[in-house]
Design a protein around this motif. Sequence first.
Motif, PDB file in Angstrom:
ATOM      1  N   VAL A   1      -1.730  -2.336   6.018  1.00 45.53           N
ATOM      2  CA  VAL A   1       0.131  -1.952   5.563  1.00 45.53           C
ATOM      3  C   VAL A   1       0.925  -3.173   5.200  1.00 45.53           C
ATOM      4  CG1 VAL A   1       1.651  -0.393   5.259  1.00 45.53           C
ATOM      5  CG2 VAL A   1      -0.699   0.753   5.624  1.00 45.53           C
TER       6      VAL A   1
ATOM      7  N   LEU B   1      -0.171   6.176   7.389  1.00 43.78           N
ATOM      8  CA  LEU B   1       1.131   5.507   6.681  1.00 43.78           C
ATOM      9  C   LEU B   1       2.214   6.749   6.914  1.00 43.78           C
ATOM     10  CD1 LEU B   1      -1.621   4.932   3.709  1.00 43.78           C
ATOM     11  CD2 LEU B   1      -0.461   3.193   5.301  1.00 43.78           C
TER      12      LEU B   1
ATOM     13  N   ILE C   1       0.960   1.233  -2.516  1.00 44.36           N
ATOM     14  CA  ILE C   1       0.593   2.220  -2.178  1.00 44.36           C
ATOM     15  C   ILE C   1       0.600   3.989  -2.601  1.00 44.36           C
ATOM     16  CG2 ILE C   1       2.608   3.026  -0.121  1.00 44.36           C
ATOM     17  CD1 ILE C   1       0.769   3.256   2.079  1.00 44.36           C
TER      18      ILE C   1
ATOM     19  N   VAL D   1      -1.360  -1.811   0.181  1.00 47.76           N
ATOM     20  CA  VAL D   1      -1.817  -1.649   1.557  1.00 47.76           C
ATOM     21  C   VAL D   1      -3.293  -1.899   0.705  1.00 47.76           C
ATOM     22  CG1 VAL D   1      -2.475   0.399   0.837  1.00 47.76           C
ATOM     23  CG2 VAL D   1      -3.539   0.889   3.622  1.00 47.76           C
TER      24      VAL D   1
END
Length: 111
Positions: free
Chosen positions: A87, A2, A105, A80
């Motif tokens: 994602v 991420l 997220i 997410v």
Amino acid sequence: ELIEIRRERKRNRIKGSILVAGLFTLGTSIIFGGMDPANQGRVFVPAREILPRLPGTIALGAVFGLLSYIFNQRKKPTVVCPKCGTVKYADDSPQCSCGGHFENIDDMKWG
């Protein structure tokens, strides 16, 4: 993973802003030659006038590049799926194809 996605997005915003600044600088350096009464009706700046114009056009290009960077931020939050790790940007579909639900997220706690 991420963190890498966020870095890539930031790099793309920076690249886009530099491109906007460069194109604006180039365009305003060679176009708009009709400002001087002797050059009325001309689209392009005479070659002898390009260099004196560069400091001003570079400054304007930097301003437009900065504005491009600021306004090119994504307004939609990143979400997410905690079940499968997919994602995406938030949209009308809160449910993931794996059966999980997308969560913001920034609100998730990582352990």
